[in-house]
Design a protein around this motif. Structure first.
Motif, PDB file in Angstrom:
ATOM      1  N   TYR A  30       0.828  -1.208   0.000  1.00 41.85           N
ATOM      2  CA  TYR A  30       0.000   0.000   0.000  1.00 41.85           C
ATOM      3  C   TYR A  30       0.863   1.259   0.000  1.00 41.85           C
ATOM      4  O   TYR A  30       0.547   2.249  -0.669  1.00 41.85           O
ATOM      5  CB  TYR A  30      -0.917   0.017   1.220  1.00 41.85           C
ATOM      6  CG  TYR A  30      -1.859  -1.161   1.320  1.00 41.85           C
ATOM      7  CD1 TYR A  30      -2.438  -1.733   0.191  1.00 41.85           C
ATOM      8  CD2 TYR A  30      -2.173  -1.706   2.564  1.00 41.85           C
ATOM      9  CE1 TYR A  30      -3.297  -2.821   0.302  1.00 41.85           C
ATOM     10  CE2 TYR A  30      -3.045  -2.789   2.678  1.00 41.85           C
ATOM     11  CZ  TYR A  30      -3.592  -3.343   1.542  1.00 41.85           C
ATOM     12  OH  TYR A  30      -4.445  -4.418   1.648  1.00 41.85           O
ATOM     13  N   ARG A  70     -19.254   5.285   1.015  1.00 43.81           N
ATOM     14  CA  ARG A  70     -18.658   4.145   1.711  1.00 43.81           C
ATOM     15  C   ARG A  70     -19.608   3.544   2.744  1.00 43.81           C
ATOM     16  O   ARG A  70     -19.766   2.318   2.827  1.00 43.81           O
ATOM     17  CB  ARG A  70     -17.374   4.612   2.391  1.00 43.81           C
ATOM     18  CG  ARG A  70     -16.705   3.601   3.311  1.00 43.81           C
ATOM     19  CD  ARG A  70     -16.044   2.494   2.551  1.00 43.81           C
ATOM     20  NE  ARG A  70     -15.020   1.847   3.368  1.00 43.81           N
ATOM     21  CZ  ARG A  70     -14.245   0.873   2.938  1.00 43.81           C
ATOM     22  NH1 ARG A  70     -14.388   0.425   1.715  1.00 43.81           N
ATOM     23  NH2 ARG A  70     -13.323   0.348   3.725  1.00 43.81           N
ATOM     24  N   LYS A  71     -20.237   4.381   3.540  1.00 37.69           N
ATOM     25  CA  LYS A  71     -21.093   3.885   4.612  1.00 37.69           C
ATOM     26  C   LYS A  71     -22.223   3.019   4.069  1.00 37.69           C
ATOM     27  O   LYS A  71     -22.499   1.934   4.586  1.00 37.69           O
ATOM     28  CB  LYS A  71     -21.659   5.056   5.417  1.00 37.69           C
ATOM     29  CG  LYS A  71     -22.452   4.638   6.631  1.00 37.69           C
ATOM     30  CD  LYS A  71     -22.883   5.847   7.445  1.00 37.69           C
ATOM     31  CE  LYS A  71     -23.668   5.430   8.675  1.00 37.69           C
ATOM     32  NZ  LYS A  71     -24.105   6.612   9.474  1.00 37.69           N
ATOM     33  N   TYR A  96      -9.616  -7.098   5.988  1.00 43.30           N
ATOM     34  CA  TYR A  96      -9.561  -5.655   5.756  1.00 43.30           C
ATOM     35  C   TYR A  96      -8.172  -5.251   5.284  1.00 43.30           C
ATOM     36  O   TYR A  96      -7.189  -5.970   5.460  1.00 43.30           O
ATOM     37  CB  TYR A  96      -9.915  -4.899   7.044  1.00 43.30           C
ATOM     38  CG  TYR A  96      -9.092  -5.338   8.232  1.00 43.30           C
ATOM     39  CD1 TYR A  96      -7.851  -4.777   8.518  1.00 43.30           C
ATOM     40  CD2 TYR A  96      -9.543  -6.373   9.061  1.00 43.30           C
ATOM     41  CE1 TYR A  96      -7.088  -5.208   9.584  1.00 43.30           C
ATOM     42  CE2 TYR A  96      -8.792  -6.817  10.127  1.00 43.30           C
ATOM     43  CZ  TYR A  96      -7.569  -6.223  10.390  1.00 43.30           C
ATOM     44  OH  TYR A  96      -6.806  -6.663  11.438  1.00 43.30           O
ATOM     45  N   THR A 124      -6.236  -1.315   5.112  1.00 38.64           N
ATOM     46  CA  THR A 124      -5.716  -0.391   6.127  1.00 38.64           C
ATOM     47  C   THR A 124      -6.815   0.120   7.046  1.00 38.64           C
ATOM     48  O   THR A 124      -6.545   0.949   7.919  1.00 38.64           O
ATOM     49  CB  THR A 124      -5.040   0.813   5.444  1.00 38.64           C
ATOM     50  OG1 THR A 124      -5.985   1.445   4.575  1.00 38.64           O
ATOM     51  CG2 THR A 124      -3.834   0.378   4.638  1.00 38.64           C
ATOM     52  N   CYS A 125      -8.006  -0.363   6.869  1.00 35.94           N
ATOM     53  CA  CYS A 125      -9.191   0.218   7.512  1.00 35.94           C
ATOM     54  C   CYS A 125      -9.693  -0.664   8.659  1.00 35.94           C
ATOM     55  O   CYS A 125     -10.861  -1.069   8.681  1.00 35.94           O
ATOM     56  CB  CYS A 125     -10.292   0.437   6.479  1.00 35.94           C
ATOM     57  SG  CYS A 125     -10.461  -0.944   5.313  1.00 35.94           S
ATOM     58  N   GLN A 126      -8.828  -0.957   9.608  1.00 36.80           N
ATOM     59  CA  GLN A 126      -9.196  -1.880  10.677  1.00 36.80           C
ATOM     60  C   GLN A 126     -10.331  -1.333  11.541  1.00 36.80           C
ATOM     61  O   GLN A 126     -11.209  -2.089  11.964  1.00 36.80           O
ATOM     62  CB  GLN A 126      -7.989  -2.209  11.555  1.00 36.80           C
ATOM     63  CG  GLN A 126      -8.317  -3.232  12.641  1.00 36.80           C
ATOM     64  CD  GLN A 126      -7.104  -3.701  13.408  1.00 36.80           C
ATOM     65  OE1 GLN A 126      -5.975  -3.485  12.993  1.00 36.80           O
ATOM     66  NE2 GLN A 126      -7.320  -4.353  14.538  1.00 36.80           N
ATOM     67  N   GLU A 127     -10.338  -0.031  11.798  1.00 34.21           N
ATOM     68  CA  GLU A 127     -11.389   0.533  12.650  1.00 34.21           C
ATOM     69  C   GLU A 127     -12.761   0.361  12.003  1.00 34.21           C
ATOM     70  O   GLU A 127     -13.737   0.000  12.676  1.00 34.21           O
ATOM     71  CB  GLU A 127     -11.109   2.009  12.933  1.00 34.21           C
ATOM     72  CG  GLU A 127      -9.949   2.232  13.897  1.00 34.21           C
ATOM     73  CD  GLU A 127      -9.801   3.685  14.291  1.00 34.21           C
ATOM     74  OE1 GLU A 127     -10.694   4.494  13.941  1.00 34.21           O
ATOM     75  OE2 GLU A 127      -8.795   4.022  14.939  1.00 34.21           O
ATOM     76  N   GLU A 128     -12.849   0.623  10.694  1.00 36.91           N
ATOM     77  CA  GLU A 128     -14.107   0.390   9.984  1.00 36.91           C
ATOM     78  C   GLU A 128     -14.495  -1.087  10.030  1.00 36.91           C
ATOM     79  O   GLU A 128     -15.662  -1.427  10.210  1.00 36.91           O
ATOM     80  CB  GLU A 128     -13.976   0.830   8.518  1.00 36.91           C
ATOM     81  CG  GLU A 128     -14.206   2.291   8.266  1.00 36.91           C
ATOM     82  CD  GLU A 128     -14.176   2.584   6.773  1.00 36.91           C
ATOM     83  OE1 GLU A 128     -15.135   3.185   6.264  1.00 36.91           O
ATOM     84  OE2 GLU A 128     -13.182   2.209   6.122  1.00 36.91           O
ATOM     85  N   ASP A 185      -6.272  -9.063   8.567  1.00 36.06           N
ATOM     86  CA  ASP A 185      -6.033  -8.247   7.375  1.00 36.06           C
ATOM     87  C   ASP A 185      -5.868  -9.143   6.150  1.00 36.06           C
ATOM     88  O   ASP A 185      -5.587 -10.328   6.265  1.00 36.06           O
ATOM     89  CB  ASP A 185      -4.819  -7.332   7.551  1.00 36.06           C
ATOM     90  CG  ASP A 185      -3.555  -8.083   7.924  1.00 36.06           C
ATOM     91  OD1 ASP A 185      -3.636  -9.279   8.276  1.00 36.06           O
ATOM     92  OD2 ASP A 185      -2.474  -7.465   7.863  1.00 36.06           O
ATOM     93  N   ASP A 199      -8.244   0.078   0.873  1.00 34.63           N
ATOM     94  CA  ASP A 199      -9.475   0.330   1.623  1.00 34.63           C
ATOM     95  C   ASP A 199     -10.508  -0.783   1.492  1.00 34.63           C
ATOM     96  O   ASP A 199     -11.694  -0.574   1.760  1.00 34.63           O
ATOM     97  CB  ASP A 199     -10.086   1.656   1.191  1.00 34.63           C
ATOM     98  CG  ASP A 199      -9.185   2.839   1.538  1.00 34.63           C
ATOM     99  OD1 ASP A 199      -8.616   2.822   2.642  1.00 34.63           O
ATOM    100  OD2 ASP A 199      -9.049   3.750   0.710  1.00 34.63           O
ATOM    101  N   ILE A 229     -12.730  -3.981   2.389  1.00 30.57           N
ATOM    102  CA  ILE A 229     -13.239  -4.793   3.494  1.00 30.57           C
ATOM    103  C   ILE A 229     -14.010  -5.941   2.866  1.00 30.57           C
ATOM    104  O   ILE A 229     -14.848  -5.741   1.985  1.00 30.57           O
ATOM    105  CB  ILE A 229     -14.150  -3.996   4.446  1.00 30.57           C
ATOM    106  CG1 ILE A 229     -13.352  -2.914   5.177  1.00 30.57           C
ATOM    107  CG2 ILE A 229     -14.794  -4.934   5.473  1.00 30.57           C
ATOM    108  CD1 ILE A 229     -14.173  -2.089   6.163  1.00 30.57           C
TER     109      ILE A 229
END
Length: 284
Positions: A51, A207-208, A234, A236-240, A262, A274, A276
């Motif tokens: 990435y 996105r949402k 996922y 780089t978007c671990q929080e999402e 990941d 990005d 998921i």
């Protein structure tokens, strides 16, 4: 004769690390190729390193080397295994399945069978994880083959990807429409069809909404089941991804296990940072 069965997979399967670490699991890495050299997936390079370099160069990917496949089969035989259950990413997305099949066929002194998951990433990994569980429960090889061949129809994989740029450049666009415009902020939800080829399931503005539609697809497939496993992967978007996991747990509260990791570097090349992905394996 007592059967000693090895599970043999490729790195594009995103086999959960806790399964990959078990005895009797053998993984051959795909290659990630830059202008200045090639790297073995998950061995010589990480997804984060890919990435970080996407602005400079989007690499290509290639099959596991025939030498590595051959050496791994030989290692399995040297360790006293009598059978090889091989499980691969979709033959509709990669030549990896065919390469493994051809080399396994050259070894007539060990019984083997290869299963085409018709999926990729954690969608294939969740199938292989269940088969490893069944191996460790001492299912016969013939039973494992029968179970494995049924699993592709019992599973679904869904990806939310903000951009199709990387799939297009990697030549993995499949049946996904490539006219989705970034100006419209359209985010596709992608899956694999019965032939294991990417296609667009639905699309959403933003996105949402895309993540919500992805979750809705997963829930619709599994809501009437009482025996299922779930996987979430996922970039780089671990929080999402954590929020996606929480929502899925609320809507599908009876999962036997939820894998959460990941994506592999080789998959990250084609999906971008990005992505998921969510998968479900319905065992009813």
């Amino acid at each position: 004769m007592t059967e000693k069965i090895a599970l043999f997979v490729d790195s594009g399967m995103d086999l959960p690390p806790e399964i990959a670490a078990l005895d009797g699991v053998f993984i051959v890495p795909l290659s990630i190729n830059y202008s200045n050299g090639s790297f073995l997936d998950k061995i010589d390079i990480t997804a984060t390193e890919i990435y970080d370099r996407l602005d400079q160069e989007i690499p290509t990917t290639s099959l596991p080397s025939l030498e590595i496949i051959e050496n791994t089969i030989q290692q399995i035989k040297n360790e006293g295994y009598t059978h090889i259950l091989a499980v691969s990413i979709s033959s509709g997305l990669s030549g990896t399945h065919n390469a493994l099949r051809l080399l396994l066929n050259d070894h007539e002194d060990i019984t083997s069978h290869i299963i085409d998951t018709k999926s990729i990433g954690i969608g294939g990994g969740i199938q292989a994880a269940y088969l490893k569980e069944s191996i460790d429960k001492h299912y016969s090889f013939d039973s494992l083959v029968e179970i494995g061949e049924l699993l592709p129809k019992k599973g679904r994989i869904f990806f939310s990807i903000p951009t199709l740029e990387y799939l297009k450049k990697g030549g993995r666009i499949g049946l996904v429409t490539s006219i989705l415009g970034t100006a419209l902020n359209l985010n596709p939800v992608i899956s694999c069809n019965d032939e294991g080829i990417y296609y667009t399931v639905t699309k959403a503005r933003g996105r949402k909404k895309s993540l919500q539609k992805m979750i809705d697809q997963l829930v619709a497939f599994g809501e009437n089941s009482t025996d299922y496993r779930i996987g979430i992967a996922y970039g780089t978007c671990q929080e999402e991804a954590e929020l996606v996991k929480k929502t899925i747990e609320e809507k599908l509260p009876h999962a036997t296990v939820i894998y959460f990791n990941d994506v592999s570097p080789v998959l990250g090349v084609h999906t971008g940072p990005d992505v998921i992905g969510v998968t479900i394996l319905d065992l009813n």
